[in-house]
Design an enzyme around this catalytic site. Structure first.
Site, short mmCIF file in Angstrom:
data_model
loop_
_atom_site.label_atom_id
_atom_site.label_comp_id
_atom_site.label_asym_id
_atom_site.label_seq_id
_atom_site.Cartn_x
_atom_site.Cartn_y
_atom_site.Cartn_z
N THR A 100 -1.45 -0.44 3.81
CA THR A 100 -2.86 -1.15 3.75
C THR A 100 -3.51 -0.27 2.65
OG1 THR A 100 -3.48 0.39 5.36
CG2 THR A 100 -3.20 -1.64 6.12
N CYS A 101 -4.46 -0.81 1.79
CA CYS A 101 -5.23 -0.01 0.90
C CYS A 101 -5.55 1.48 0.97
CB CYS A 101 -6.50 -0.81 0.52
SG CYS A 101 -7.17 -0.49 -0.90
N PRO A 102 -5.39 2.08 0.29
CA PRO A 102 -4.85 2.13 -0.99
C PRO A 102 -3.44 2.46 -1.45
CG PRO A 102 -5.76 4.51 -0.65
CD PRO A 102 -5.81 3.64 0.55
N ASP A 117 -1.03 -6.85 2.97
CA ASP A 117 -2.40 -6.41 3.04
C ASP A 117 -3.18 -7.65 2.85
OD1 ASP A 117 -4.98 -5.45 3.04
OD2 ASP A 117 -4.19 -3.55 1.83
#
Length: 113
Positions: free
Chosen positions: A50-52, A77
């Protein structure tokens, strides 16, 4: 039907390290296509990240690539579409293609400099 979805890729590995692969691809599909549409130099599987983290991993990989090499990224994501578009714009790298396939985003980016 989307040409990208009809593409079957067989990857002949010449290097494998973690989730990265490097090699040549052979394309088989129903309609003829140019080699450019299915060739990439590196592949990075960011499924489950998932981000980042996907952007961090992409940045790390692109720094080791030469100009005009292509990186294929697979990411689950849901925000990745917007993230990769913004990253390519900010870093001046090329977004060659981006598609949603089976709930994952598959993007091809070209290192510009």
């Amino acid at each position: 039907m989307n040409l990208f979805k009809k593409l079957f890729i067989t990857l002949f590995l010449t290097k494998e390290k973690g989730n990265e692969t490097h090699g040549e691809v052979h394309c088989e599909e129903e309609e003829p296509t140019s080699d450019e549409q299915c060739n990439f130099d590196y592949s990075l599987d960011c499924t489950g990240m998932t981000c980042p983290r996907p952007i961090f991993e992409i940045s790390k990989r692109v720094k080791t690539m030469e100009t005009d090499q292509v990186l294929r990224i697979i990411c689950s994501d849901p925000a990745f579409d917007n993230d990769i578009k913004a990253w390519c714009h900010r870093t001046k790298n090329g977004l060659q293609d981006i598609q949603k396939i089976n709930g994952k985003t598959v993007a091809l980016i070209v290192k510009m400099s």
